[in-house]
Write a protein that holds these residues in place. Sequence first.
Motif, PDB file in Angstrom:
ATOM      1  N   PRO A   1      23.980 -37.283  -9.295  1.00  0.00           N
ATOM      2  CA  PRO A   1      25.038 -38.304  -9.226  1.00  0.00           C
ATOM      3  C   PRO A   1      26.146 -38.087 -10.246  1.00  0.00           C
ATOM      4  O   PRO A   1      27.311 -38.409  -9.968  1.00  0.00           O
ATOM      5  CB  PRO A   1      24.294 -39.625  -9.461  1.00  0.00           C
ATOM      6  CG  PRO A   1      22.959 -39.274  -9.984  1.00  0.00           C
ATOM      7  CD  PRO A   1      22.651 -37.902  -9.493  1.00  0.00           C
ATOM      8  N   GLU A   2      25.829 -37.515 -11.406  1.00  0.00           N
ATOM      9  CA  GLU A   2      26.868 -37.216 -12.379  1.00  0.00           C
ATOM     10  C   GLU A   2      27.828 -36.152 -11.838  1.00  0.00           C
ATOM     11  O   GLU A   2      29.040 -36.246 -12.016  1.00  0.00           O
ATOM     12  CB  GLU A   2      26.251 -36.748 -13.694  1.00  0.00           C
ATOM     13  CG  GLU A   2      25.795 -37.871 -14.594  1.00  0.00           C
ATOM     14  CD  GLU A   2      26.974 -38.681 -15.108  1.00  0.00           C
ATOM     15  OE1 GLU A   2      27.542 -38.326 -16.161  1.00  0.00           O
ATOM     16  OE2 GLU A   2      27.354 -39.670 -14.448  1.00  0.00           O
ATOM     17  N   ALA A   3      27.277 -35.131 -11.184  1.00  0.00           N
ATOM     18  CA  ALA A   3      28.138 -34.107 -10.588  1.00  0.00           C
ATOM     19  C   ALA A   3      29.058 -34.716  -9.542  1.00  0.00           C
ATOM     20  O   ALA A   3      30.266 -34.429  -9.516  1.00  0.00           O
ATOM     21  CB  ALA A   3      27.281 -33.005  -9.963  1.00  0.00           C
ATOM     22  N   LEU A   4      28.526 -35.558  -8.683  1.00  0.00           N
ATOM     23  CA  LEU A   4      29.335 -36.184  -7.649  1.00  0.00           C
ATOM     24  C   LEU A   4      30.382 -37.124  -8.245  1.00  0.00           C
ATOM     25  O   LEU A   4      31.482 -37.264  -7.700  1.00  0.00           O
ATOM     26  CB  LEU A   4      28.429 -36.942  -6.676  1.00  0.00           C
ATOM     27  CG  LEU A   4      27.507 -36.053  -5.829  1.00  0.00           C
ATOM     28  CD1 LEU A   4      26.494 -36.888  -5.056  1.00  0.00           C
ATOM     29  CD2 LEU A   4      28.319 -35.188  -4.873  1.00  0.00           C
ATOM     30  N   ARG A   5      30.054 -37.710  -9.372  1.00  0.00           N
ATOM     31  CA  ARG A   5      31.007 -38.625 -10.022  1.00  0.00           C
ATOM     32  C   ARG A   5      32.227 -37.876 -10.553  1.00  0.00           C
ATOM     33  O   ARG A   5      33.363 -38.333 -10.397  1.00  0.00           O
ATOM     34  CB  ARG A   5      30.305 -39.362 -11.174  1.00  0.00           C
ATOM     35  CG  ARG A   5      31.233 -40.304 -11.945  1.00  0.00           C
ATOM     36  CD  ARG A   5      30.518 -40.981 -13.106  1.00  0.00           C
ATOM     37  NE  ARG A   5      30.108 -40.049 -14.157  1.00  0.00           N
ATOM     38  CZ  ARG A   5      30.924 -39.579 -15.098  1.00  0.00           C
ATOM     39  NH1 ARG A   5      32.211 -39.929 -15.121  1.00  0.00           N
ATOM     40  NH2 ARG A   5      30.470 -38.746 -16.020  1.00  0.00           N
TER      41      ARG A   5
ATOM     42  N   ALA B   1      34.517 -27.473 -15.344  1.00  0.00           N
ATOM     43  CA  ALA B   1      33.654 -27.731 -16.499  1.00  0.00           C
ATOM     44  C   ALA B   1      32.407 -26.881 -16.340  1.00  0.00           C
ATOM     45  O   ALA B   1      31.757 -26.893 -15.285  1.00  0.00           O
ATOM     46  CB  ALA B   1      33.288 -29.207 -16.601  1.00  0.00           C
ATOM     47  N   ASP B   2      32.087 -26.125 -17.387  1.00  0.00           N
ATOM     48  CA  ASP B   2      30.904 -25.259 -17.414  1.00  0.00           C
ATOM     49  C   ASP B   2      29.870 -25.932 -18.306  1.00  0.00           C
ATOM     50  O   ASP B   2      30.058 -26.023 -19.520  1.00  0.00           O
ATOM     51  CB  ASP B   2      31.290 -23.876 -17.941  1.00  0.00           C
ATOM     52  CG  ASP B   2      30.166 -22.872 -17.826  1.00  0.00           C
ATOM     53  OD1 ASP B   2      29.394 -22.958 -16.856  1.00  0.00           O
ATOM     54  OD2 ASP B   2      30.077 -21.988 -18.693  1.00  0.00           O
ATOM     55  N   VAL B   3      28.782 -26.414 -17.702  1.00  0.00           N
ATOM     56  CA  VAL B   3      27.830 -27.279 -18.399  1.00  0.00           C
ATOM     57  C   VAL B   3      26.611 -26.466 -18.844  1.00  0.00           C
ATOM     58  O   VAL B   3      26.100 -25.634 -18.094  1.00  0.00           O
ATOM     59  CB  VAL B   3      27.397 -28.450 -17.505  1.00  0.00           C
ATOM     60  CG1 VAL B   3      26.523 -29.426 -18.293  1.00  0.00           C
ATOM     61  CG2 VAL B   3      28.617 -29.168 -16.938  1.00  0.00           C
ATOM     62  N   GLY B   4      26.141 -26.760 -20.055  1.00  0.00           N
ATOM     63  CA  GLY B   4      25.109 -25.920 -20.640  1.00  0.00           C
ATOM     64  C   GLY B   4      25.702 -24.565 -20.950  1.00  0.00           C
ATOM     65  O   GLY B   4      25.093 -23.522 -20.727  1.00  0.00           O
ATOM     66  N   ALA B   5      26.920 -24.579 -21.493  1.00  0.00           N
ATOM     67  CA  ALA B   5      27.715 -23.363 -21.654  1.00  0.00           C
ATOM     68  C   ALA B   5      27.103 -22.380 -22.633  1.00  0.00           C
ATOM     69  O   ALA B   5      27.444 -21.193 -22.605  1.00  0.00           O
ATOM     70  CB  ALA B   5      29.127 -23.729 -22.107  1.00  0.00           C
ATOM     71  N   GLY B   6      26.219 -22.839 -23.503  1.00  0.00           N
ATOM     72  CA  GLY B   6      25.574 -21.932 -24.434  1.00  0.00           C
ATOM     73  C   GLY B   6      26.583 -21.247 -25.333  1.00  0.00           C
ATOM     74  O   GLY B   6      27.461 -21.874 -25.911  1.00  0.00           O
TER      75      GLY B   6
ATOM     76  N   LEU C   1      27.402 -36.705 -18.284  1.00  0.00           N
ATOM     77  CA  LEU C   1      28.565 -35.871 -18.576  1.00  0.00           C
ATOM     78  C   LEU C   1      29.658 -36.668 -19.286  1.00  0.00           C
ATOM     79  O   LEU C   1      30.027 -37.757 -18.833  1.00  0.00           O
ATOM     80  CB  LEU C   1      29.122 -35.278 -17.284  1.00  0.00           C
ATOM     81  CG  LEU C   1      28.246 -34.223 -16.608  1.00  0.00           C
ATOM     82  CD1 LEU C   1      28.753 -33.921 -15.197  1.00  0.00           C
ATOM     83  CD2 LEU C   1      28.199 -32.946 -17.443  1.00  0.00           C
ATOM     84  N   PRO C   2      30.193 -36.136 -20.380  1.00  0.00           N
ATOM     85  CA  PRO C   2      31.273 -36.817 -21.115  1.00  0.00           C
ATOM     86  C   PRO C   2      32.627 -36.530 -20.472  1.00  0.00           C
ATOM     87  O   PRO C   2      33.577 -36.111 -21.136  1.00  0.00           O
ATOM     88  CB  PRO C   2      31.160 -36.202 -22.512  1.00  0.00           C
ATOM     89  CG  PRO C   2      30.700 -34.803 -22.255  1.00  0.00           C
ATOM     90  CD  PRO C   2      29.774 -34.892 -21.062  1.00  0.00           C
ATOM     91  N   LEU C   3      32.719 -36.782 -19.165  1.00  0.00           N
ATOM     92  CA  LEU C   3      33.892 -36.424 -18.375  1.00  0.00           C
ATOM     93  C   LEU C   3      34.294 -37.601 -17.492  1.00  0.00           C
ATOM     94  O   LEU C   3      33.436 -38.386 -17.058  1.00  0.00           O
ATOM     95  CB  LEU C   3      33.595 -35.205 -17.489  1.00  0.00           C
ATOM     96  CG  LEU C   3      33.089 -33.949 -18.221  1.00  0.00           C
ATOM     97  CD1 LEU C   3      32.617 -32.915 -17.218  1.00  0.00           C
ATOM     98  CD2 LEU C   3      34.168 -33.380 -19.129  1.00  0.00           C
ATOM     99  N   ALA C   4      35.582 -37.693 -17.203  1.00  0.00           N
ATOM    100  CA  ALA C   4      36.102 -38.787 -16.386  1.00  0.00           C
ATOM    101  C   ALA C   4      35.773 -38.577 -14.912  1.00  0.00           C
ATOM    102  O   ALA C   4      35.503 -37.454 -14.458  1.00  0.00           O
ATOM    103  CB  ALA C   4      37.608 -38.904 -16.583  1.00  0.00           C
TER     104      ALA C   4
END
Length: 254
Positions: A125-129, A49-54, A99-102
């Motif tokens: 913590p979202e990244a680690l999740r 997942a590429d976040v802040g993908a612009g 993050l809207p990710l599982a």
Amino acid sequence: MTTTRPADPAHSFNAAAAQYAANRPTYPPALFDTIEQAADRPLTGARVADVGAGTGISTGLLHARGADVLAVEPGAGMAAEFRRGNPDIPLVRGNGNALPLADATLDLLTYAQSWHWTDPAHSVPEALRVLRPGGALALWWNISALDVEWIAESSERVRRAAGMDSRQADRERRADAADPSGRLDFTRHKLRWSRRVPLDTHLANLGSHSHFLVMDAAARDAFLTEERTHLQQVFPDGVVEETYDVLLLVAGKR
């Protein structure tokens, strides 16, 4: 010159998405080689997942390396430009603080030029999740090479015009600022590269940065006109060689 800043400069990119897509620099192939080495896995087949993908500059390159990549972008204007340029890459609206990710679904989570818009108290913590065990978080920025004389002089003019603290960018990008909690053990890498572009492209790239997008239009135009005069003396043929250091931080999920 005076500036007028909105509450959240990150939203400024949405009105300039086409300018951003057309003029911002890309990233060198060596960056993705280094990510593979630091993450200890190939990008081919990796769930990313590429976040802040612009507008999709980094997302498209990850896709070209064979990654199964999903873009995450909060801004409507940037998302619309992304979809125009990358119709075959999935995109969802969201940001790194929520993050809207599982859970535990990603091999790699990436932020190109975007981690500093997050709050590490939430984004760490979202990244680690969302990362699987053994997955990795990769953050990177193109940084102008200030040991090149003309770039140092131009950057100082930009700093004065925008009222920027010259130490701010470095604070935002240091490994300890990336995760003040110390939960992530980042390795740090730096890769130099350059591109040659017309002066108009260089100035449009400069004008696509948030500190200019939120500046009074007349003040911004006046600065860019003055900057054109300065750079025409350095590059009389009208072709600018921009030199960058890509700062890359990679941390594995323990």
